[in-house]
Structures are given as C-alpha cells and as structure tokens.
Scaffold this motif. Sequence first.
Motif, PDB file in Angstrom:
ATOM      1  N   PRO A  84       6.350  -0.768  13.054  1.00 34.33           N
ATOM      2  CA  PRO A  84       5.457  -0.205  12.101  1.00 34.33           C
ATOM      3  C   PRO A  84       6.335  -0.310  10.447  1.00 34.33           C
ATOM      4  O   PRO A  84       7.344  -0.611  10.623  1.00 34.33           O
ATOM      5  CB  PRO A  84       5.173   1.128  12.002  1.00 34.33           C
ATOM      6  N   ARG A  85       5.352  -0.906   9.521  1.00 27.89           N
ATOM      7  CA  ARG A  85       6.118  -0.741   8.301  1.00 27.89           C
ATOM      8  C   ARG A  85       4.998   0.134   7.247  1.00 27.89           C
ATOM      9  O   ARG A  85       3.739  -0.077   7.295  1.00 27.89           O
ATOM     10  CB  ARG A  85       6.166  -2.065   7.876  1.00 27.89           C
ATOM     11  N   VAL A  86       5.590   0.957   6.378  1.00 28.38           N
ATOM     12  CA  VAL A  86       4.944   1.778   5.330  1.00 28.38           C
ATOM     13  C   VAL A  86       5.651   1.834   4.184  1.00 28.38           C
ATOM     14  O   VAL A  86       6.649   2.106   4.168  1.00 28.38           O
ATOM     15  CB  VAL A  86       4.569   3.051   5.959  1.00 28.38           C
ATOM     16  N   ASP A  87       4.764   1.319   3.178  1.00 31.79           N
ATOM     17  CA  ASP A  87       5.563   1.212   1.892  1.00 31.79           C
ATOM     18  C   ASP A  87       5.039   2.508   0.978  1.00 31.79           C
ATOM     19  O   ASP A  87       3.839   2.689   1.079  1.00 31.79           O
ATOM     20  CB  ASP A  87       5.142  -0.113   0.906  1.00 31.79           C
ATOM     21  N   TYR A  88       5.751   3.075   0.265  1.00 31.16           N
ATOM     22  CA  TYR A  88       5.782   4.136  -0.673  1.00 31.16           C
ATOM     23  C   TYR A  88       5.762   3.632  -2.135  1.00 31.16           C
ATOM     24  O   TYR A  88       7.157   3.263  -2.503  1.00 31.16           O
ATOM     25  CB  TYR A  88       6.560   5.270  -0.504  1.00 31.16           C
ATOM     26  N   ALA A  89       5.078   3.807  -2.761  1.00 31.85           N
ATOM     27  CA  ALA A  89       5.040   3.300  -4.373  1.00 31.85           C
ATOM     28  C   ALA A  89       4.776   4.198  -5.274  1.00 31.85           C
ATOM     29  O   ALA A  89       3.519   5.073  -5.238  1.00 31.85           O
ATOM     30  CB  ALA A  89       4.602   1.965  -4.567  1.00 31.85           C
TER      31      ALA A  89
END
Lengths: 127, 127
Positions: A84-89
């Motif tokens: 999985p990949r989760v980006d936080y910005a």
Amino acid sequence: MVTKRDELERGNAFDPDCPTRVVLDRIGDKWTVLVIGALIDGPLRFTALRQRVAGVAPKVLTQTLRAMERDGLLTRTVFAQVPPRVDYALTDLGVSLGGPIAVLTDWAEAHVGRIVAARDDFEAQGA
Amino acid sequence: MVTKRDELERGNAFDPDCPTRVVLDRIGDKWTVLVIGALIDGPLRFTALRQRVAGVAPKVLTQTLRAMERDGLLTRTVFAQVPPRVDYALTDLGVSLGGPIAVLTDWAEAHVGRIVAARDDFEAQGA
DNA sequence: AGTGCTCAGTTACCAATGGTTACTGTCGCA
DNA sequence: TGCGACAGTAACCATTGGTAACTGAGCACT
C-alpha cells in the motif's frame, strides 16, 4: 487604551470554545508540530513520516494524522497498490501554521537555556 | 540553501531534549498559556487567578503554577497573613513568552473558522 | 508449497495526565 | 461556638499517551 491582555485574549481566550483554545488543543498534542515540520517541504508516506518524526508510535501517529486531516491541516491520499501507499501532504492551512510555529521555535532556541537553568536551581534548592 | 524545514527544525526538533520540545511540552499543557495571559498585566492572587482562568480546578492550577515556577516563568510570593495571601507574578522570561503566544493567538483568530468548517464537513461526510 | 518481505496500519494492554468533588488549617468576627 | 475568607490537599475517576505484538495483501525467492 489597549492593554497587553487585550492582545493576548482577543475573543475571550478563557472560553473553552475560543479560537485560541481550539488551536492550542491541536498544537499542544505533542506530535502535530513535529508533523508539520516534517511535511513542510513536501508530502511524505506513512513510514517516511515515522522515521522523520523519531520516536512516535504508529498508533499515535495515525491518531495525530487523522485529527489533522479532520481539521483540514493535511490531506491523506491512498493509492491502490501493493504494498500500500498513502501520501500525507499539508494543505495551505497547514502550511500557514508553520509561521507561528517558527516564531515559537525561535523563542525556544533563544530561551530554553534559562528554563533548564531554572530547573537545575530548583533541583539544587528544593530537593 | 536554507529550506523551510531548517527554519522549523533548527537544533533538531525531533530529539526529546530539543528546545522546541521542551517549550511545547510546557505551553502545550493547556493552562500555562491562559495563566500567562492572566498575569501579563500584573500579579494576581490565587483566587483571582482562578476566576480569571475560568474553568480550572484548584489542583490543576496549583500544578501548573508550580511547574511554571520551577521553569522560571513566574514567582510565587507568600505573605504571612491570615487569611493567607500568595501573589503570582511573571518573570521577564514569562513576559517574553507573551510575544510568541500573541502570534499564535493571531493565527488562531484568523483561521479557526476554517478548522471548524473542516470538522463540520468531516462530520457530514464521514459519519 | 512455503517462507519472508514491504507497507500501513490495528488490537490489546498499561501508565501518566487531567479533572471533579470534597476536605483541611488558620485566624478574626459575630 | 460556629462562620467565612483564602490557599490549597486528598481521594478518586476519566481521558490521553504510549508499548509490543499482530494483521492482511501481494510479490520474490527457494
């Protein structure tokens, strides 16, 4: 005449629903400020964030991130991949908090020596 | 090149002993900031402080004041009278913290509306 | 076929902090 | 013989912060 107190308490800072209180509850939670520092230069993934913000447990990081998302300080983007990949910005609201925080950090840098000295004095005298 | 991150993290903000962390632990404790606001225009006695900082329990106020005294932010002066009298006054260190706090309060005033709006959105969507 | 790896979390549990309500001690006053 | 002012304490409960171990999906290796 406008007193210093007026400056600090505009909007009735002692009401639990007052803006100052809301913001302090948020940045007072120990990790939010570190997360903002970690994300100020760009998005990161969960694990990268964890390494950047040394010492945070995954559970607590999740809690912090969810709360910040809820308050519009950052966005959470999930990519349907494996692993999985989760980006936080940070949002622009989150970025704008960086200013006040930097002021606080400056003060901390300049004065923490006196706080630590006061603690040492207290130790030596009291106990 | 100096990045925004450098500004926020001078002195390694992710070390538990770093200045930023020390200061955040102090002002993050929910009442310290209110106490500074209450004392910024001059000393107050315990009961007056309690009324000014609405909603604080005596035990917690005592804890907060003791911690601030220990850190050199305020002084505690006991007068041998009956009924007892104890004055709390900010030190110059305590007064100087008022600046950064005012910056934060300004930000809070200006942006809290967006935070509250984000929360409401979240409620409406998520639950 | 089975083992282990990556990533982004969750679960169960424990400790520390924050908060509430009620009580203490001293002394002047009625 | 109470009564009230002031500055707290004491005993207790609730909420938050933190730790260690586990989950689940798929790929890569053996």
